[in-house]
Enzyme design. Structure first.
Site, PDB file in Angstrom:
ATOM      1  N   HIS A   1      10.950   1.698 -16.469  1.00  0.00           N
ATOM      2  CA  HIS A   1      10.898   1.596 -17.922  1.00  0.00           C
ATOM      3  C   HIS A   1       9.529   1.076 -18.315  1.00  0.00           C
ATOM      4  CE1 HIS A   1      11.851   0.419 -22.030  1.00  0.00           C
ATOM      5  NE2 HIS A   1      12.819   1.301 -21.938  1.00  0.00           N
TER       6      HIS A   1
ATOM      7  N   ASP B   1      19.797   4.908 -18.943  1.00  0.00           N
ATOM      8  CA  ASP B   1      20.207   6.292 -18.707  1.00  0.00           C
ATOM      9  C   ASP B   1      20.788   6.506 -17.314  1.00  0.00           C
ATOM     10  OD1 ASP B   1      19.586   7.204 -21.203  1.00  0.00           O
ATOM     11  OD2 ASP B   1      17.490   7.561 -20.704  1.00  0.00           O
TER      12      ASP B   1
HETATM   13  N1  CMC Z   1      10.482   7.224  -9.584  1.00  0.00           N
HETATM   14  C1  CMC Z   1       9.427   7.034  -8.763  1.00  0.00           C
HETATM   15  N2  CMC Z   1       8.290   6.414  -9.096  1.00  0.00           N
HETATM   16  C2  CMC Z   1       8.199   5.953 -10.356  1.00  0.00           C
HETATM   17  C3  CMC Z   1       9.242   6.091 -11.297  1.00  0.00           C
HETATM   18  C4  CMC Z   1      10.404   6.765 -10.871  1.00  0.00           C
HETATM   19  N3  CMC Z   1      11.432   6.927 -11.721  1.00  0.00           N
HETATM   20  N4  CMC Z   1       8.856   5.553 -12.464  1.00  0.00           N
HETATM   21  C5  CMC Z   1       7.627   5.076 -12.282  1.00  0.00           C
HETATM   22  N5  CMC Z   1       7.210   5.308 -11.004  1.00  0.00           N
HETATM   23  C6  CMC Z   1       5.939   4.891 -10.396  1.00  0.00           C
HETATM   24  C7  CMC Z   1       4.800   5.754 -10.859  1.00  0.00           C
HETATM   25  O1  CMC Z   1       4.611   6.862  -9.994  1.00  0.00           O
HETATM   26  C8  CMC Z   1       3.651   4.786 -10.829  1.00  0.00           C
HETATM   27  O2  CMC Z   1       3.282   4.606  -9.470  1.00  0.00           O
HETATM   28  P1  CMC Z   1       1.712   4.295  -9.095  1.00  0.00           P
HETATM   29  O3  CMC Z   1       1.418   2.973  -9.731  1.00  0.00           O
HETATM   30  O4  CMC Z   1       1.699   4.273  -7.601  1.00  0.00           O
HETATM   31  O5  CMC Z   1       0.916   5.433  -9.674  1.00  0.00           O
HETATM   32  C9  CMC Z   1       4.287   3.449 -11.268  1.00  0.00           C
HETATM   33  O6  CMC Z   1       5.675   3.574 -10.885  1.00  0.00           O
HETATM   34  C10 CMC Z   1       4.197   3.196 -12.767  1.00  0.00           C
HETATM   35  O7  CMC Z   1       4.733   4.329 -13.448  1.00  0.00           O
HETATM   36  P2  CMC Z   1       4.239   4.871 -14.847  1.00  0.00           P
HETATM   37  O8  CMC Z   1       4.638   6.295 -14.990  1.00  0.00           O
HETATM   38  O9  CMC Z   1       2.808   4.517 -15.044  1.00  0.00           O
HETATM   39  O10 CMC Z   1       5.077   3.953 -15.816  1.00  0.00           O
HETATM   40  P3  CMC Z   1       5.330   4.241 -17.357  1.00  0.00           P
HETATM   41  O11 CMC Z   1       5.583   2.931 -17.983  1.00  0.00           O
HETATM   42  O12 CMC Z   1       4.230   5.080 -17.925  1.00  0.00           O
HETATM   43  O13 CMC Z   1       6.638   5.165 -17.348  1.00  0.00           O
HETATM   44  C11 CMC Z   1       8.896   5.869 -17.375  1.00  0.00           C
HETATM   45  C12 CMC Z   1       7.914   4.708 -17.632  1.00  0.00           C
HETATM   46  C13 CMC Z   1      10.276   5.468 -17.907  1.00  0.00           C
HETATM   47  C14 CMC Z   1       8.437   7.113 -18.148  1.00  0.00           C
HETATM   48  C15 CMC Z   1       8.927   6.159 -15.849  1.00  0.00           C
HETATM   49  O14 CMC Z   1       9.378   5.010 -15.163  1.00  0.00           O
HETATM   50  C16 CMC Z   1       9.818   7.358 -15.501  1.00  0.00           C
HETATM   51  O15 CMC Z   1       9.310   8.489 -15.513  1.00  0.00           O
HETATM   52  N6  CMC Z   1      11.139   7.146 -15.204  1.00  0.00           N
HETATM   53  C17 CMC Z   1      12.033   8.246 -14.950  1.00  0.00           C
HETATM   54  C18 CMC Z   1      12.544   8.826 -16.269  1.00  0.00           C
HETATM   55  C19 CMC Z   1      13.522   7.907 -16.956  1.00  0.00           C
HETATM   56  O16 CMC Z   1      14.461   7.399 -16.360  1.00  0.00           O
HETATM   57  N7  CMC Z   1      13.332   7.747 -18.287  1.00  0.00           N
HETATM   58  C20 CMC Z   1      14.267   6.950 -19.151  1.00  0.00           C
HETATM   59  C21 CMC Z   1      13.607   5.714 -19.670  1.00  0.00           C
HETATM   60  S1  CMC Z   1      14.794   4.575 -20.407  1.00  0.00           S
HETATM   61  C22 CMC Z   1      15.453   5.355 -21.784  1.00  0.00           C
HETATM   62  C23 CMC Z   1      14.487   5.903 -22.777  1.00  0.00           C
HETATM   63  O17 CMC Z   1      13.407   5.374 -23.009  1.00  0.00           O
HETATM   64  O18 CMC Z   1      14.789   6.915 -23.357  1.00  0.00           O
END
Ligand code: CMC
Length: 428
Positions: free
Chosen positions: A307, A364
Site C-alpha cells: 500500500h 483488497d
Molecule cells: N508484490 C511484489 N512486490 C511489490 C508489491 C507487490 N504487491 N508491491 C510493491 N512491491 C515492491 C515493488 O516492486 C518495489 O520494490 P523495489 O523497491 O525493489 O523496486 C517496492 O515494493 C515498492 O513498491 P512501489 O510500487 O514503489 O510502491 P507504491 O507505493 O508505488 O505502490 C501499490 C503501492 C499498492 C500500487 C503496490 O504495492 C501494488 O502494486 N500492490 C498490488 C496491487 C494492490 O493490491 N493494490 C490495492 C491497493 S489497496 C486498495 C486501493 O488503494 O484501492
C-alpha cells in the site's frame, strides 16, 4: 529549518517557506511562492510527498495502521455504525442525531428510482462489457437526466445533489450486475434501508420471492463502511481534480469510477481472486508465486499486497479478515481460494523481501473472498468498492468546492526536443 519555517538556500540567496500545521500527522511546507521566487518547481512522481489539499475528512497513519473517519476509529465505526450513518458522517462531519438520520435516509428514498430512458442506454452495452466501464458511462449519463449544475453556495442544492447521487448510484451498481446476468432491471424498494435495497435490486430473481439474508446484509454493510473513504487516493484525487475545473458532481464521480477500475487501485480485489484461482489451477504451490513476485524480471506482483501509505498493516484488512472467517463459517463455505490466501499471506509475511519493503495484505486481499462467498461474480467486485467509496468521493468533492481550492494544474519538467523547424514529409 526552524519550528515554523523551512529555509532554502539556492543560487546564493535564502528563501523561507512556512510550515503548515496539522491536528495530527504530516505537517507540510507551503511552497506556493517557490516558483515565483526561485524559478524552481518540485518533482514528486506519484505525489509520494505532495499534499494536494488541506482536508478534515479522513486521517490515516500508515506507520501505526490507523484510519479515522472524521476522527472516529475505523474499528469502532465498523463494529457499531451502519453505512447510511457513515455516509452522513463523511458528508456532514458529525454523527447524525436521530432526526437528522431519518431525514437523510428519507431524502435518499425520495430519489430511489432512475429515469426509464436510462434503461435504453444499458441495453446497448454487450453483456460481456466490464461492469466498471458500464458504471462509469451510466454515471456520466445521469448528468443528462439531472442537468442542473450545483450551486455550491447553497447548502440545500449541495445536499440535494449528494443525496440524489447516493440514491441513483446504487441503482446503477445493481443494474450493471443485472446486465452481466441478463436479468431485467428494476427500481428501489422504499421499505428497505440503503444496503438492503441495493442487495434486493441487484440479486432479486424475476421468478422468485426475494429472501433477505441478514448475514449477507451485515457483511455488505461492513464492506461498504470499510471502503467509504481513504483520503487522497487515486480515484478521490481524480474526483477532486476533475471537480476543480468546476465540472459537475456526477461527471466528477464518473471519472472516479474509471480511476478506481485500475488493478493497482480498486481493481485489485478482482485481480486477487483471479490470482488465487490461477495459483490453485497451477497446483497451489504458493512459494513459486512468491518467488515470481520477488523476481524483478517478472512483471507479476502479489495482488492485494502493499500500500502506498500503510507500511505496518492495513487496519481495514484486519477487520475484513475476521469478517471473512465469520461469514464463511456462518454460510458453511469451504473456499480453496481462502486456504491459498492464508498460505500466501503466511509465506509472504515471513519473507525478507516483503518484510524489508513493508508489504502487508491490504483491504483488497480479503474483500474478494467475502464477495465470492456471497455469490457476487468477480467482475462485480470493483463495482462494490465503488458503491462503498461513493460517499467519500462526494464528501471530498464538496470539501474541495466549499473551500474554493483552485483548479488542479500541475507543472512538469520538460526533457523533450528543443525548438526545431518543421520538415516537409518528403524531406524527413
Ligand atoms: N508484490 C511484489 N512486490 C511489490 C508489491 C507487490 N504487491 N508491491 C510493491 N512491491 C515492491 C515493488 O516492486 C518495489 O520494490 P523495489 O523497491 O525493489 O523496486 C517496492 O515494493 C515498492 O513498491 P512501489 O510500487 O514503489 O510502491 P507504491 O507505493 O508505488 O505502490 C501499490 C503501492 C499498492 C500500487 C503496490 O504495492 C501494488 O502494486 N500492490 C498490488 C496491487 C494492490 O493490491 N493494490 C490495492 C491497493 S489497496 C486498495 C486501493 O488503494 O484501492
Amino acid at each position: 529549518m526552524s519550528d515554523n519555517k523551512v529555509i532554502l538556500n539556492y543560487d546564493g540567496k535564502s528563501f523561507e517557506y512556512p510550515i503548515v500545521d496539522s491536528t495530527i500527522g504530516d505537517r507540510g511546507i507551503d511552497i506556493s511562492k517557490l516558483r515565483d521566487q526561485t524559478g524552481l518547481i518540485t518533482l514528486d512522481l506519484g505525489y509520494k510527498n505532495t499534499g494536494a489539499t488541506i482536508s478534515e475528512i479522513t486521517y490515516l497513519d500508515g506507520d501505526k495502521g490507523e484510519l479515522l473517519y472524521r476522527g472516529y476509529p475505523i474499528e469502532q465505526i465498523a463494529e457499531k455504525s451502519n453505512f447510511t450513518e457513515v455516509m452522513y458522517l463523511l458528508l456532514h462531519g458529525e454523527l447524525p442525531k436521530a432526526e437528522q438520520f431519518n431525514s437523510f435516509e428519507n431524502n435518499i428514498k425520495k430519489y430511489n428510482f432512475v429515469a426509464d430512458e436510462l434503461k435504453k442506454l444499458i441495453d446497448v452495452f454487450p453483456r460481456s462489457a466490464h461492469p466498471m466501464g458500464v458504471l462509469s458511462s451510466l454515471t456520466s449519463a445521469l448528468t443528462a437526466f439531472n442537468p442542473k449544475a450545483v450551486d455550491v453556495k447553497s447548502k440545500e442544492e449541495l445536499d440535494y445533489a449528494s443525496e440524489l447521487m447516493i440514491a441513483k448510484f446504487s441503482h446503477l451498481c445493481a443494474w450493471t450486475y443485472r446486465k452481466t446476468q441478463g436479468l431485467p432491471i428494476n427500481h428501489g424498494d422504499n421499505s428497505l434501508n440503503y444496503v438492503e435495497n441495493f442487495y434486493k435490486m441487484a440479486f432479486k430473481l424475476p421468478n422468485q420471492e426475494f429472501v433477505m439474508d441478514p448475514v449477507v446484509v451485515a457483511a455488505l454493510d461492513k464492506l461498504l463502511i470499510l471502503h467509504a473513504d481513504h483520503e487522497q487516493n487515486c480515484s478521490t484525487s481524480t474526483v477532486r481534480m476533475v471537480g476543480s475545473a468546476h465540472t459537475g458532481l456526477f461527471a466528477s464521480i464518473s471519472s472516479g469510477v474509471s480511476a478506481l477500475w485500475g488493478p493497482l487501485h480498486g481493481g485489485a480485489n478482482q485481480a486477487v481472486i483471479e490470482m488465487l484461482e490461477l495459483i490453485e489451477k497451477d497446483g497451489g504451490d504458493v512459494n513459486k508465486w512468491v518467488e515470481k513476485a520477488k523476481d524483478k524480471n517478472d512483471s507479476f506482483r502479489l495482488m492485494g499486497f502493499g500500500h502506498r501509505v500503510y507500511k505496518n498493516f492495513d487496519p481495514r484488512a484486519k477487520i475484513i479478515k475476521k469478517a471473512a472467517d465469520d461469514i464463511l463459517g456462518k454460510l458453511g463455505i469451504q473456499d480453496k481460494a481462502l486456504d491459498i490466501a492464508m498460505q500466501l499471506e503466511k509465506v509472504a509475511l515471513e519473507d525478507e523481501y516483503f518484510i524489508e519493503r513493508k508489504l502487508y495484505p491490504n483491504v483488497d486481499f480479503y474483500s474478494g473472498i467475502i464477495y465470492r462467498a456471497l455469490g457476487i461474480p468477480t467482475e462485480m467486485f470493483t463495482v462494490m468498492f465503488a458503491l462503498g467509496r461513493l460517499p467519500g468521493w462526494i464528501a471530498q468533492w464538496r470539501e474541495m468546492r466549499l473551500k474554493g481550492d483552485p483548479i488542479g494544474r500541475p507543472r512538469q519538467i520538460y526533457q523533450g526536443a528543443t525548438e526545431r523547424d518543421y520538415l516537409d514529409i518528403k524531406s524527413r
